[in-house]
Design a protein around this motif. Structure first.
Motif, PDB file in Angstrom:
ATOM      1  N   UNK A 348       0.740  -1.115   0.008  1.00  0.00           N
ATOM      2  CA  UNK A 348       0.076   0.125  -0.073  1.00  0.00           C
ATOM      3  C   UNK A 348       1.113   1.267  -0.098  1.00  0.00           C
ATOM      4  N   UNK A 349       0.280   2.175  -0.543  1.00  0.00           N
ATOM      5  CA  UNK A 349       1.119   3.687  -0.616  1.00  0.00           C
ATOM      6  C   UNK A 349       1.142   4.272   0.992  1.00  0.00           C
ATOM      7  N   UNK A 350       0.031   4.118   1.918  1.00  0.00           N
ATOM      8  CA  UNK A 350       0.166   4.499   3.017  1.00  0.00           C
ATOM      9  C   UNK A 350       0.699   5.987   2.995  1.00  0.00           C
ATOM     10  N   UNK A 663       6.907  -4.161   5.358  1.00  0.00           N
ATOM     11  CA  UNK A 663       5.436  -4.093   4.713  1.00  0.00           C
ATOM     12  C   UNK A 663       5.204  -5.111   3.719  1.00  0.00           C
ATOM     13  N   UNK A 680       0.002  -2.423   9.311  1.00  0.00           N
ATOM     14  CA  UNK A 680       0.998  -1.882   8.262  1.00  0.00           C
ATOM     15  C   UNK A 680       2.038  -1.099   8.537  1.00  0.00           C
TER      16      UNK A 680
END
Lengths: 740, 152
Positions: A348-350, A663, A680
């Motif tokens: 995920x970019x987060x 991650x 995450x």
């Protein structure tokens, strides 16, 4: 990505520079509608008159401010300042009078010259704007000089400009502000001369970041999440847990009881939206919804099952992306063969600011406020959903609280969601669609998972003779508007970038790509394909060096120095050697790591920028590794703002490091297992190494900086771990094997 | 009605008592410098000072702060805060900047308590504040820089 952009550039008609410059006056009033800017920027915008646009990119106002319209999204990478630097350079403006503002959605004026549409990505903001924005500055300068010449009755050639002041040997002088109105009324000159690099006072030197002051005081109306319109509703959308599932039944009785909740609506194809008068009631009510999902058409495979399928595919032949020489025969006859299979998870970019978008539909017009990364497709998508003309959609771009690729979605899913909710709601009321962190983490659009299987062959003298590379990875581009540009003969260029241009001297190379179909939406993630390809190539090079009994740097130098038979690869190798030599010098590689420390090196080209990194690690008592220090050398051609290039390397290293350490997005029966920063895990202060960056002096055209710092950090750390343990981690993240 | 003291001003808000302070600040008082990042006190973007202590406003019920003095990025001042903000600007710390309100409040509280922090002190005080742009390297340098300027 770069290949993609080059193809797009070739395919897209480019408006001439002249047509850009013809557009001026008149547009400015329209530009300002609904644009909310923080603090002094807002004042500048409101004070602007329609006759003070010098080009679509520069506005100079009587208050002596120069506002640069940034056609790109600044998501932290600093292009607002970068483009202002280009204008200020040619305009001979002072740093203090420069301001930045986001341009509206207008593809004719503001397209990315490498994309053919207005958008930001692929580390192209400076590369595609370098000439355009310098010309805009030079054009405005010429007009100011002409106005002063006319006012003073002197020859234009006698007027000099320095730090925002026009002056004549007679003693006459004026600020830009004083000449702005007269200058803007003049004809736009057909051609202007740009400075030569030796005349630069800002480019390559430094320029203060224009957004930093606002970002240290919590200025209002800076980010998409800050937008608050009168009569606004907040929408929180609950999406299905499995991608592609639909609502089977909904009980919203408890949710509707929450004070502030206005309605709960079924949004076909998307989920269930709570509409409330403010954010908290919407979030609270979301937690009270009882939804049963129909998963009969959904993607319900687990990531473990997907990896099993990918591993099987990695054993089978697939479409070929590069074939030079007979790699199979060379491997057959090789004195030494090293072989490895690598596994990369979904990521995920987060970004810190979750996805957000505010939309206001009024009759056949709509206005968007959000950190728009693809203005053209965001605008077109809203228009399509609402059934109104594209030009009736106004896009107000705000600063983004990070993106790392996430906000540039070819399908503009967030725009579709917000426009669909607005359409169903039906009332002309601004609606702010807010993703909670959990929504953001589970919404998909991940860096694709992948399996790479590689065999590298060496001859008896330790020379690389064969490279056989098979990739299994979901296509980013299939099914999107970019497919025709990016996917050729079954090969998605973004899946193979970074290995398709493998440039180490090798007798034979063979590469294949499988692109399995999976129902999980995937998207580019800072540096796109390179996070995987750089990891694989650079750790395998270390393995090959070990098999050859060579030092990792010496082995790389030997294979970067030898002629490859390809001019392009030889040119790449010369610049790779440049950054490698620099990082070797910076880190004192030849002296070896201090006691208790281990080092690894990696060098990679992405987005036409060359970066080499050395990582130094230590081992904790529990067997995990801490990355203590990273040295980085970067060659991005002309570095417009060298300190910002350094900042992007530092950040790119930290972003890549967090991912390889900790991650992964995993799926259980199609449901995403992670939901927030507790599951995450982001890189934190204590995980961040000291970073030292040097920028190679270069006269080459500027290339990107936002992404290229990221790819080398993974393999540099992995190679350092190999130096400590004797084996390269081949499954990411490192925490999975107890290494982080 | 719930009474609050924010940035030295008494304010009244009409919200459910369980509303997190974060959303009261942002939606009711239009103090949007305090950011939403995670909602579970895992990222620090929502950091405010409560009686001088760094506090995660996303996990603080508004009904629990009656009687406390709340300071947000819009109102923070004093020697440490000024030194921190100046150092942030001098070193161009922010990239996207979204987490920086929280970073600045955490750093200010650290320096108010520990004017000469070691790197370990910085790790301990700042580990709850996530920056996805990974500006940590400059945050650390800017805290040391602010510490120097506070001395002078």
């Amino acid at each position: 990505m770069l290949h993609l952009m080059q193809r797009m550039a070739n395919a897209a008609p480019r408006p001439s520079r002249r047509s850009f410059l013809k557009l001026s006056a008149g547009a400015a009033g329209g530009l300002l509608i609904g644009v909310k800017l923080p603090g002094s920027l807002a004042q500048a915008a409101e004070g602007a008159a329609s006759d003070q646009m010098f080009t679509p990119f520069v506005r100079i106002t009587p208050d002596n401010l120069v506002t640069v319209l940034n056609k790109h999204l600044d998501m932290g990478q600093g292009n607002a300042t970068g483009l202002a630097t280009l204008v200020a350079e040619e305009l001979d403006a002072s740093t203090e009078q420069m301001r930045a503002e986001f341009a509206p959605a207008d593809n004719a004026k503001y397209q990315n010259l490498l994309f053919g549409v207005q958008g930001t990505g692929g580390s192209t903001a400076i590369a595609n704007s370098f000439e355009q924005y310098r010309k805009a500055g030079a054009t405005a300068r010429a007009m100011l000089v002409a106005a002063a010449a006319e006012a003073w009755g002197v020859a234009a050639s006698e007027i000099s400009v320095k730090a925002g002041t026009l002056s004549h040997p007679s003693g006459k002088s004026a600020t830009f502000g004083e000449m702005a109105a007269a200058a803007a009324a003049l004809d736009v000159p057909g051609d202007v001369t740009l400075k030569t690099p030796d005349q630069w006072v800002y480019i390559g030197k430094g320029f203060p970041r224009l957004d930093v002051a606002n970002k240290t005081v919590g200025a209002p109306n800076t980010y998409g999440m800050d937008v608050q319109r009168d009569d606004q509703l907040v929408a929180v959308l609950t999406r299905p847990r499995a991608f592609g599932a639909t609502v089977a039944s909904l009980n919203a009785d408890e949710a509707r009881k929450v004070a502030g909740v206005v309605d709960v609506i079924d949004v076909p194809g998307h989920g269930v939206a709570v509409l409330a008068t403010s954010t908290w009631p919407a979030i609270k009510a979301q937690g009270l919804l009882e939804i049963e999902w129909d998963e009969s058409t959904a993607e319900t495979r687990s990531s473990d099952a997907l990896f099993d399928e990918y591993r099987k595919l990695a054993q089978a032949e697939g479409p070929v992306f590069r074939h030079d020489g007979d790699a199979a025969a060379q491997l057959e006859g090789a004195a030494n063969v090293v072989e490895e299979t690598f596994e990369f998870p979904y990521l995920a970019h987060g970004m810190m600011e979750p996805m957000v978008l505010t939309i206001h539909v009024e009759g056949d017009r709509a206005t968007l406020w959000h950190p728009s990364q693809f203005q053209t497709s965001d605008q077109a998508t809203a228009a399509a959903v609402l059934g109104i003309p594209q030009e009736n959609v106004t896009v107000n771009t705000l600063y983004a609280g990070g993106s790392f690729g996430r906000r540039a979605t070819p399908d503009a899913r967030h725009v579709v969601e917000a426009a669909t909710i607005a359409k169903i709601w039906g009332k002309s009321q601004p609606i702010k669609l807010v993703y909670t962190r959990e929504d953001d983490t589970r919404a998909g659009y991940y860096r694709p998972m992948g399996v790479h299987k590689v065999r590298a062959g060496l001859d008896a003298d330790g020379n690389l003779v064969a490279w056989h590379h098979r990739i299994v990875q979901q296509s980013l581009m299939s099914g999107t508007a970019f497919e025709s540009f990016a996917v050729k003969d079954g090969i998605d260029s973004t899946s193979v970038e970074g290995v398709e241009d493998f440039s180490y001297a090798v007798s034979a190379f063979h590469g294949e790509l499988h692109s399995p179909k999976v129902g999980v939406p995937v998207l580019w993630w800072r540096s796109v394909g390179h996070t995987q390809t750089a990891y694989v190539v650079e750790t395998m090079i270390d393995r090959a060096a070990e098999a050859a009994g060579a030092d990792p740097v010496a082995f790389r130098r030997a294979h970067l120095t030898r002629k490859t038979g390809s001019d392009a690869h030889d040119a790449d190798n010369a610049r790779k050697l440049g950054v490698l030599d620099k990082v070797v010098e910076m880190s004192g590689w030849g002296e070896g790591a201090p006691q208790g420390r281990f080092r690894g090196v990696a060098v990679h080209k992405s987005f036409n920028t060359y970066v080499a990194e050395v990582a130094e690690v230590s081992r904790r008592d529990d067997g995990t590794f801490k990355v203590e220090k990273v040295w980085c050398a970067v060659d991005c051609g002309v570095a417009v703002n060298p300190d910002n290039v350094k900042a992007q390397m530092e950040g790119g290293i930290g972003y890549g490091l967090g991912a390889i350490l900790f991650d992964e997005i995993t799926l259980t029966d199609g449901h995403v297992d992670q939901e927030n920063f507790d599951t995450y895990r982001p890189l934190r202060m204590e995980d961040m190494p000291a970073v030292e960056v040097e920028v190679i002096a270069s006269a080459a055209a500027p290339t990107g900086a936002g992404e290229p710092g990221t790819p080398p950090i993974g393999p540099a750390v992995a190679n350092a771990i190999r130096a400590a343990t004797g084996s390269v981690p081949s499954v990411l993240p490192l925490s999975k094997a107890g290494l982080a | 009605m719930i009474r609050l003291n924010v940035n030295g001003e008494d304010r009244e808000v009409d919200v459910d008592p369980d509303t997190p302070l974060l959303w009261v600040l942002r939606d009711e008082l239009q103090l949007t410098g305090t950011k939403y990042g995670c909602g579970i006190a895992a990222c620090g973007a929502c950091t405010v000072h409560m009686d001088g202590f760094p506090t995660r406003s996303c996990q603080t019920r508004v009904s629990d702060v009656e009687g406390a003095k709340i300071t947000t990025i819009e109102g923070v001042d004093g020697k440490a805060a000024s030194a921190v903000q100046a150092a942030w600007r001098e070193l161009d710390v922010p990239q996207c900047g979204y987490c920086q309100s929280g970073q600045i409040l955490a750093a200010t509280a650290l320096l108010a308590e520990t004017p000469k922090p070691s790197d370990d002190d910085i790790d301990a005080a700042m580990s709850g504040n996530v920056c996805r742009c990974a500006t940590y390297h400059r945050i650390r340098a800017a805290i040391h820089r602010a510490s120097e300027t506070m001395e002078g």
